[in-house]
Design an enzyme around this catalytic site. Structure first.
Site, PDB file in Angstrom:
ATOM      1  N   ASP A 180      -2.368   1.477  -4.839  1.00 58.52           N
ATOM      2  CA  ASP A 180      -3.708   2.069  -3.986  1.00 58.52           C
ATOM      3  C   ASP A 180      -4.820   0.981  -4.605  1.00 58.52           C
ATOM      4  OD1 ASP A 180      -3.773   4.612  -6.451  1.00 58.52           O
ATOM      5  OD2 ASP A 180      -4.487   2.730  -6.734  1.00 58.52           O
TER       6      ASP A 180
ATOM      7  N   HIS B  96       0.784  -1.160  -0.188  1.00 60.19           N
ATOM      8  CA  HIS B  96      -0.017   0.016   0.020  1.00 60.19           C
ATOM      9  C   HIS B  96       0.914   1.447   0.016  1.00 60.19           C
ATOM     10  CE1 HIS B  96      -3.852   2.053  -0.039  1.00 60.19           C
ATOM     11  NE2 HIS B  96      -4.296   1.250   0.788  1.00 60.19           N
TER      12      HIS B  96
END
Lengths: 476, 373
Positions: free
Chosen positions: A450, A446
């Site tokens: 995304d 992350h």
């Protein structure tokens, strides 16, 4: 007087383990404690020099190749002491006595002489059984003396005959439940233990009814005791679990996993899951399997999953990237080296197919075959195991639906595939049909990826697989 | 006194193996001849262990005949890295086995027969056994020039070794086994029994290499079956027993209870490699990297088959010293085994700094280290 000696000795024995804990450093210190105790109480120990017995063929010297015991260990009669070698013959030397090893007269690879002392054993003087010249020939059945025996701090009572029976059947006395007085191990106990091992049915023991009530009778489950039956009912004995915890160092494959997964911890993972309708792909594979077989290649679903992933990575190259240590730079890898997690006898390995972006589905299948056979033989090299940029794990071959895979550094994404199940689904006309459904679970880093990117990549991958003909448009 | 379970074991084996025709024979000078139906070296070695541990040989001696598919068998106290080409064996799928008897390394295939003579420790006599074999060979082919040497080898034409011997003595029983080359693949034999590993210093029992020859080369009409039969015949005569070879299945737990555990143990890494006496490796090799050739010196101590200590000397600054020592620490305590080392190296390469240059240097070094195993 004899019995009194026995009692005193046994109490010393009980205390000894505590001394081991406290004074575990110097053997010298330890034996001093021992002697102090002995002179004030009873003289129990007697050091006997166990001589190397005749080996036959006129051999006078041998080389000591391996010690099975070390100074301070307890041994029982017939335990293996060491392995010696003489002129292509390997000889196992077993102990003639019960006792504690006090001295090893030779180091490894030294020459030992027949007739000369091999080890010094401290035997229990209260035993009263004179060391025999050739114990092996005539087991001392006439002596019904009960000999005390310590097995790693656990006291086991058994007559020499019973011990011989256990030894000859490779049974550890510590694993047998004793039903005699003071938990003494009787011959019936050994036979019962053996019966459980081999599943054989033994004739009922005539002594079953006269076993004295055991001290722990409160813990005995209330099994109905039919006094008319002569066959011993095992349930009436207290259940003794003699299993022990086992501690092993972490090495090899486990160590490799510890290293990799500890590094993976630093990556903030997020997950994204979906289900794929593989009905059309299943049919396509059925058609192509024999063609591949003709070319000598086994075609599974993986080559399709891998190729589709590569096509997806062309559109979303960030999933095929690497983040440097300081999170300062992202490197977009040119090659799609797609790793495939494999479960082998030793553990998890992840070889990768190099440059999938320029490989056909058949070439991928062929390469997978090669990696799989090398992997199961334990012969994969570093070249095949390193350089991966993206990984797929087909855990579904074993089972499962959704999972939470862990990213393998230095990669940034991983996909885990569940098993293919036949489930009812609705088609465009609202009718129920049989669908071949597989679940996929993605994990991504992350810090640079995304949710939207992952979702779009997954959708693209899914569309290729749900409609394999669409792959044709984008195949390079 | 004969104890129930022991009787059961002996009876099981004897009852199943005894031929109905033999009737109730007096067993005082008995000799039982058994032959394995399996060609798996581990199963057959397990049968030897079983007989050694469980059979009462006081009144009955046993001759066990067996053959194996390609395998290299090292002695109890030997070092496999020193004795054979493990790399080649892995490629050719030739098994490695460690037997419990002493002696040197031999190559087995279906053109080689193995004979094991089981007796009590008192009746252990290797020379007599080998003389029996020679007598059998001469009865079969009188023109064969075969004799037994002082080293318990059997030589053909006073020159070529056709049989090697090893023995195991336990508390009450003993066995002596030997090979006999009938029609083995000499080419494979010489290539697998040549170790490519340099710089090994060890106290393990070394093998004494010898020129070998197959009996088949001397007389092409000979087959393994003929040899087995002739030896069984001679054994039966000398033991005044039936010339009947009873077949035994090494996977049958009812006849040989506990045999599968013995078979498994013989295949564990701990037995095959872990039982190697402590040794050290001190060697140098060249690494070709881009346009230069580098000298690398490696020193390792291996105990119980695991790397206890490892030292690598590289040209200055080729790898950052910190990285190099991290790499070396990575292998400490792990098995001296290419598979495990590769896995550890892979894990190390995943987590070490991903500078392409450093990465490929590390990778090259690891590959070369793995070649030592």
């Amino acid at each position: 007087v004899c019995i009194h000696h026995v009692r005193s000795c046994s109490s010393i024995r009980f205390v000894r383990p505590k001394y081991v804990c406290v004074f575990d450093k110097s053997a010298v210190k330890f034996s001093h404690q021992q002697r102090l105790f002995r002179t004030t109480a009873v003289s129990c120990g007697q050091i006997v020099q166990f001589k190397l017995s005749d080996i036959g063929e006129g051999i006078t010297e041998v080389t000591v190749k391996e010690w099975y015991i070390k100074e301070g260990d307890s041994v029982s009669q017939f335990d293996s002491i060491c392995e010696v070698q003489s002129d292509k013959a390997s000889v196992t030397i077993t102990s003639r006595y019960d006792g504690i090893i006090r001295k090893l007269h030779y180091n490894l690879d030294e020459i030992a002489f027949v007739g000369k002392p091999l080890v010094d054993i401290e035997i229990d003087a209260s035993k009263g059984v004179a060391p025999e010249e050739d114990v092996v020939e005539t087991p001392p059945m006439s002596h019904e003396e009960h000999t005390h025996q310590e097995i790693k701090g656990h006291k086991t009572l058994a007559t020499p005959a019973v011990r011989r029976l256990a030894m000859e059947n490779n049974i550890k006395l510590s694993e047998v439940v004793g039903t005699g007085k003071d938990n003494r191990i009787l011959k019936e106990d050994i036979l019962n233990y053996l019966a459980k091992q081999t599943g054989a049915i033994l004739p009922p023991s005539p002594k079953a009814e006269i076993i004295p009530p055991l001290p722990k009778s409160e813990t005995v489950p209330a099994a109905p005791k039919d006094k008319a039956h002569k066959i011993p009912v095992p349930v009436s004995r207290p259940i003794v679990f003699s299993g022990k915890d086992k501690t092993e160092p972490v090495t090899g494959f486990q160590k490799a996993m510890v290293k990799t997964m500890s590094a993976a911890l630093k990556i903030p993972h997020f997950g994204y899951c979906d289900e794929i309708d593989l009905t059309q792909l299943v049919q396509l594979r059925e058609e192509l399997k024999p063609l591949a077989q003709l070319r000598g290649v086994k075609l599974s679903f993986m080559p399709f999953f891998i190729k589709a992933a590569s096509l997806g990575l062309l559109q979303y190259p960030i999933l095929n990237a690497s983040l440097d240590e300081n999170c300062q730079n992202v490197t977009y890898k040119a090659s799609h080296n797609i790793g495939v997690a494999m479960d082998t006898e030793q553990g998890l390995i992840v070889p990768n197919v190099k440059n999938v972006q320029v490989c056909s589905v058949f070439e991928i299948a062929s390469e997978l075959n090669r990696l799989q056979s090398l992997g199961s033989a334990g012969q994969l090299g570093t070249n095949d195991l390193t350089g991966g940029t993206f990984t797929l794990s087909n855990i579904g071959t074993i089972g499962g639906t959704y999972t939470k895979p862990v990213i393998l550094p230095p990669e940034v994404a991983i996909g885990a595939l569940g098993k293919i199940q036949v489930l009812p689904r609705f088609n465009g006309k609202g009718e129920v049909f049989k669908a071949q459904i597989m679940n996929v679970s993605w994990s991504a880093d992350h810090r640079i990826i995304d949710g939207a990117t992952m979702a779009r990549f997954s959708n693209l991958w899914k569309s290729y697989l749900e409609n394999p003909a669409s792959m044709l448009l984008d195949l390079k | 006194m004969v104890l129930p379970s022991l009787v059961k074991n002996c009876l099981q084996l004897s009852c199943i193996l005894r031929t109905p025709k033999a009737g109730f024979r007096s067993t005082t000078s008995g000799g039982l001849i058994i032959q394995s139906v399996s060609n798996d070296v581990y199963q057959n070695l397990a049968v030897e262990d079983w007989i050694h541990d469980h059979m009462d040989l006081e009144n009955q001696q046993v001759l066990f005949l067996w053959r194996n598919s390609p395998a290299v068998v090292i002695g109890r106290h030997q070092n496999p890295w020193q004795e054979c080409n493990l790399r080649l064996m892995r490629q050719k799928n030739i098994k490695l086995a460690r037997r419990r008897s002493g002696g040197g390394t031999v190559y087995h295939d279906l053109g080689n027969i193995n004979l094991t003579f089981f007796t009590t420790k008192k009746k252990y006599e290797r020379m007599a056994n080998l003389k029996l074999v020679v007598k059998a060979l001469k009865a079969l082919r009188p023109q064969l020039e075969v004799h037994v040497t002082e080293r318990y080898d059997i030589l053909l034409d006073r020159q070529y070794k056709i049989s090697g011997t090893a023995a195991k003595l336990g508390r009450t029983t003993a066995y002596h086994h030997c090979t006999l080359l009938c029609n083995a693949d000499k080419f494979v034999l010489s290539s697998v029994l040549k170790s490519p590993y340099k710089g090994i210093k060890s106290n393990a029992t070394p093998s004494v290499s010898a020129s070998v020859k197959n009996l088949f080369e001397e007389d092409p009409s000979l087959t393994c079956e003929m040899l087995l039969d002739a030896i069984a015949e001679e054994y039966a005569t000398q033991h005044q027993t039936d010339h009947h070879i009873t077949l035994i299945n090494p996977t049958d737990e009812t006849v040989l209870p506990g045999i599968s555990n013995k078979t498994k143990e013989l295949q564990t890494w701990e037995w095959l490699y872990g039982k190697t006496p402590q040794f050290s490796i001190s060697t140098c090799f060249n690494m070709v990297y881009k346009d230069s050739v580098l000298d690398v010196k490696v020193d390792m101590d291996v105990k119980h088959g695991r790397i206890e200590a490892c030292n690598i000397d590289l040209p200055e600054q080729w790898l950052p010293p910190a990285l190099c020592s991290e790499l070396v620490k990575n292998f400490a305590g792990s098995k001296f085994c290419p598979n495990e080392t590769t896995t550890l190296a892979t894990a190390f390469l995943r987590v070490c700094p991903q500078d392409d240059e450093l990465h490929s240097r590390c990778s090259l070094l690891c590959e070369n280290l793995i070649m030592l195993m």
